[in-house]
Design an enzyme around this catalytic site. Structure first.
Site, PDB file in Angstrom:
ATOM      1  N   HIS A  25      -4.067 -30.944  -9.203  1.00 47.06           N
ATOM      2  CA  HIS A  25      -4.614 -31.426  -7.931  1.00 47.06           C
ATOM      3  C   HIS A  25      -6.013 -31.993  -8.137  1.00 47.06           C
ATOM      4  O   HIS A  25      -6.832 -31.428  -8.856  1.00 47.06           O
ATOM      5  CB  HIS A  25      -4.619 -30.324  -6.859  1.00 47.06           C
ATOM      6  N   ASP A  80      -8.045 -32.672  -5.512  1.00 50.15           N
ATOM      7  CA  ASP A  80      -8.950 -32.243  -4.452  1.00 50.15           C
ATOM      8  C   ASP A  80      -9.712 -30.982  -4.853  1.00 50.15           C
ATOM      9  O   ASP A  80      -9.260 -30.197  -5.690  1.00 50.15           O
ATOM     10  CB  ASP A  80      -8.195 -32.019  -3.139  1.00 50.15           C
ATOM     11  N   ASP A  88     -11.464 -25.852 -11.430  1.00 51.22           N
ATOM     12  CA  ASP A  88     -10.346 -25.845 -10.471  1.00 51.22           C
ATOM     13  C   ASP A  88     -10.225 -27.188  -9.779  1.00 51.22           C
ATOM     14  O   ASP A  88     -10.733 -27.347  -8.671  1.00 51.22           O
ATOM     15  CB  ASP A  88     -10.573 -24.718  -9.464  1.00 51.22           C
ATOM     16  N   GLU A 121      -4.017 -29.507  -2.345  1.00 55.43           N
ATOM     17  CA  GLU A 121      -3.714 -28.174  -2.858  1.00 55.43           C
ATOM     18  C   GLU A 121      -4.650 -27.130  -2.276  1.00 55.43           C
ATOM     19  O   GLU A 121      -4.229 -26.019  -1.959  1.00 55.43           O
ATOM     20  CB  GLU A 121      -3.815 -28.158  -4.383  1.00 55.43           C
ATOM     21  N   GLU A 122      -5.913 -27.489  -2.119  1.00 57.96           N
ATOM     22  CA  GLU A 122      -6.892 -26.534  -1.601  1.00 57.96           C
ATOM     23  C   GLU A 122      -6.764 -26.335  -0.092  1.00 57.96           C
ATOM     24  O   GLU A 122      -7.329 -25.399   0.461  1.00 57.96           O
ATOM     25  CB  GLU A 122      -8.321 -26.985  -1.943  1.00 57.96           C
ATOM     26  N   GLU A 165      -3.819 -25.122 -13.633  1.00 60.10           N
ATOM     27  CA  GLU A 165      -4.732 -24.241 -12.911  1.00 60.10           C
ATOM     28  C   GLU A 165      -5.577 -23.412 -13.883  1.00 60.10           C
ATOM     29  O   GLU A 165      -5.136 -23.110 -14.998  1.00 60.10           O
ATOM     30  CB  GLU A 165      -3.953 -23.300 -11.988  1.00 60.10           C
TER      31      GLU A 165
END
Length: 380
Positions: A73, A75, A104, A137-138, A166
């Site tokens: 991801h 974001d 992250d 994703e967040e 991740e």
């Protein structure tokens, strides 16, 4: 003094700098995916942008039978306060690399992109390799990897192996692999009754007392204990609200809020049934749920060739030790791909500073992750 990273002089950090410099706070991709698409296109990947409800999603693949996909991801969470450096400028201080999302998980994406370049330079056959990226994703994760996984499954093009970038490591890149995650769901239970003056009420007529007793019953509910390789289900109260406070008046409405992290031995429907069974019959109660995330668990016993073995060998080559297998932590997008039958392993950078001010990783661990990913790609 911090040193701003010069991409031209440190080519192994070029992609990382390009991504950190883009403030891609959920759901804004801020140009990360177009940048990545351009890099992959010149490496022989075909590109499909798959936007959903304003969320940017990217599917990139090398022609051939799908074999392995890297899921990530672009974001990040908001930077917040108390940074020592500009959170959206890659900065090196004392051997550590700072930037929002570096762990992250822009660091994982940049490391895998760099590993692809290196593997192709060595003549690796990467036909059928995919990169699957989202900018959702967040947040609620409704229009990101879920959409990608469903699209690929419908097309019959979901690879059998999915690697999620991740941040799974404790101290060193590769020291821990996630092979599953518990599910998560948040609940809100509102009890409605009659407000009253404390001088004229019995204890059982106090709605707040009833709610607190119900909360104790919920906390005492027995749940499954999981398995040796998977944590059991856990219930936690997270809030108690009763409106405006008056010292001599009991409330007419009380809301309990709670969260469950649950194993693959239970499901959201069963959780709902057990909570409803405790609701008082003599009170008006409303139960609602939000932010559901199903658990997933990848078992590798019957798979040949074995995805886990391939990843473990790549980690051993870069770390000198085999990784610990874990199912701890919060939810991840790996659940969407596992739901369609893919074997899922999460492998990334150390996670000690994720979502914090001054998010950072050791430069040595970032370079180690590139080596691990490169070894994995060469083994294909």
């Amino acid at each position: 003094m911090p040193l701003l990273v010069a991409a031209k002089s440190q080519s192994e950090l070029a992609h990382l700098q390009a991504l950190i410099d883009r403030p891609s706070i959920t759901p804004n991709d801020a140009g990360c995916q177009p940048y990545i698409a351009a890099q992959l296109s010149r490496l022989g990947f075909e590109i499909l942008h798959l936007p959903s409800q304003g969320v940017a999603n990217l599917i990139a693949w090398r022609p051939g039978t799908p074999r392995l996909a890297f899921c990530g991801h672009t974001d990040v969470v908001p930077a917040g306060l108390h940074w020592q450096v500009d959170p959206f400028t890659l900065t090196e201080v004392g051997g550590e690399l700072f930037g929002r999302g570096i762990a992250d998980m822009k660091g994982g994406i940049a490391a895998f992109l760099t590993a692809i370049e290196r593997a192709l330079d060595q003549g690796a056959n990467l036909d059928g390799l995919m990169m699957l990226l989202t900018a959702d994703e967040e947040g609620e994760a409704e229009h990101g990897s879920r959409v990608i996984a469903e699209f690929l499954a419908r097309q019959g093009k979901l690879p059998p192996w999915v690697l999620v970038g991740e941040p799974t490591a404790r101290r060193m890149s590769g020291d821990t692999l996630r092979v599953g995650r518990r599910g998560a769901i948040s609940g809100e239970l509102t009890l409605s009754g009659k407000a009253g003056h404390v001088a004229y009420l019995q204890s059982r007529e106090n709605l707040l007392h009833r709610a607190m007793m119900l909360g104790a019953e919920l906390c005492a509910l027995p749940w499954d204990q999981g398995a040796p390789d998977f944590p059991g289900t856990a219930f936690h109260l997270t809030g108690l609200e009763h409106g405006q406070w008056l010292d001599n008046v009991t409330p007419g409405k009380v809301t309990l809020r709670f969260n469950l992290r649950y194993s693959h031995h239970t499901n959201a429907e069963l959780i709902d049934q057990r909570i409803r069974a405790l609701m008082p019959a003599d009170l008006v109660g409303e139960l609602s749920w939000s932010r559901p995330c199903e658990p997933y668990f990848s078992s590798f016993d019957e798979q040949q060739p074995n995805f886990l073995t391939v990843v473990e060998k790549a980690v051993f080559a870069g770390l000198g030790q085999f990784p610990v297998l874990s199912t701890a932590g919060g939810s991840s997008d790996g659940r969407f791909f596992r739901a369609h039958g893919a074997q899922v392993i999460e492998l990334g950078l150390p996670n000690a500073t994720i979502h914090q001010a001054n998010e950072r990783v050791s430069k040595a661990e970032y370079l180690r992750l590139i080596d691990i990913y490169e070894t994995l790609l060469l083994s294909l």
